[in-house]
Design a protein around this motif. Structure first.
Motif, PDB file in Angstrom:
ATOM      1  N   GLY A 132       0.837  -1.196   0.000  1.00 18.47           N
ATOM      2  CA  GLY A 132       0.000   0.000   0.000  1.00 18.47           C
ATOM      3  C   GLY A 132       0.876   1.251   0.000  1.00 18.47           C
ATOM      4  N   ARG A 133       0.262   2.439   0.233  1.00 21.88           N
ATOM      5  CA  ARG A 133       1.027   3.687   0.199  1.00 21.88           C
ATOM      6  C   ARG A 133       1.948   3.793   1.395  1.00 21.88           C
ATOM      7  NH1 ARG A 133      -3.166   8.299  -0.903  1.00 21.88           N
ATOM      8  NH2 ARG A 133      -1.354   9.492  -0.246  1.00 21.88           N
ATOM      9  N   ARG A 134       1.503   3.298   2.549  1.00 21.44           N
ATOM     10  CA  ARG A 134       2.343   3.351   3.747  1.00 21.44           C
ATOM     11  C   ARG A 134       2.322   1.981   4.409  1.00 21.44           C
ATOM     12  NH1 ARG A 134      -0.233   8.232   3.795  1.00 21.44           N
ATOM     13  NH2 ARG A 134      -1.984   7.575   5.043  1.00 21.44           N
TER      14      ARG A 134
END
Length: 179
Positions: A132-134
């Protein structure tokens, strides 16, 4: 008790012997796979025929059936029983060979299927989902609802030793009082 090949030759007719001799082991390995069921069927039929003759002779002897012919029925069924045993042993050898061949075929089929499954697994695209993004925080510890242990580990041994000593002291008192 086994029967020698010479005894088999003496008991069986020539055409029966030619089929039974194929059931002995060096020759049995050379019999084609598709001929074995036919040989087993013939041996099974012969064994059943001999069994039927023995049963009929026993029924005649007990007076439960009419004899088929006087000369045949008065003789002992020992020879017929020995002949039946020859067919039974031959059938046992043929069935064992058939079972062995079927097991080999089954193992070969399983080997082919496992090879195909392994090949499919190797060709399959490996799936690793993205983070995911983070990245997440990961696993979090869960607090034990029971709480901490009441006794510390060193106290457990000390307490059980004290119980042993007091029990020994009581046993000694009981012994000295009984004397």
């Amino acid at each position: 008790m086994s029967t020698s090949i010479a005894d088999e030759r003496r008991l069986l007719t020539e055409d029966e012997y030619q089929k039974v001799v194929r059931s002995h082991y060096p020759a049995l390995l050379e019999v084609a796979r598709n001929e074995l069921p036919g040989l087993a069927r013939w041996l099974r039929d012969q064994r059943a025929r001999m069994r039927g003759m023995i049963e009929h002779r026993r029924r005649v002897r007990r007076g439960k059936a009419e004899p088929r012919s006087a000369a045949v029925e008065t003789s002992s069924e020992r020879g017929v029983a020995a002949k039946k045993q020859v067919f039974a042993r031959a059938l046992k050898r043929v069935n064992a060979r058939l079972d062995h061949l079927r097991a080999e075929e089954k193992r070969a089929e399983i080997r082919v299927r496992l090879g195909a499954a392994l090949e499919r697994k190797r060709k399959a695209r490996i799936h690793h989902p993205s983070t995911g993004r983070r990245a997440g925080k990961g696993m979090r510890p869960i607090e034990n609802p029971k709480g901490p242990d009441v006794l510390e580990p060193t106290a457990v041994g000390r307490v059980s030793q004290a119980v042993r000593r007091s029990q020994a002291h009581r046993d000694n008192k009981v012994q000295s009082a009984g004397e």
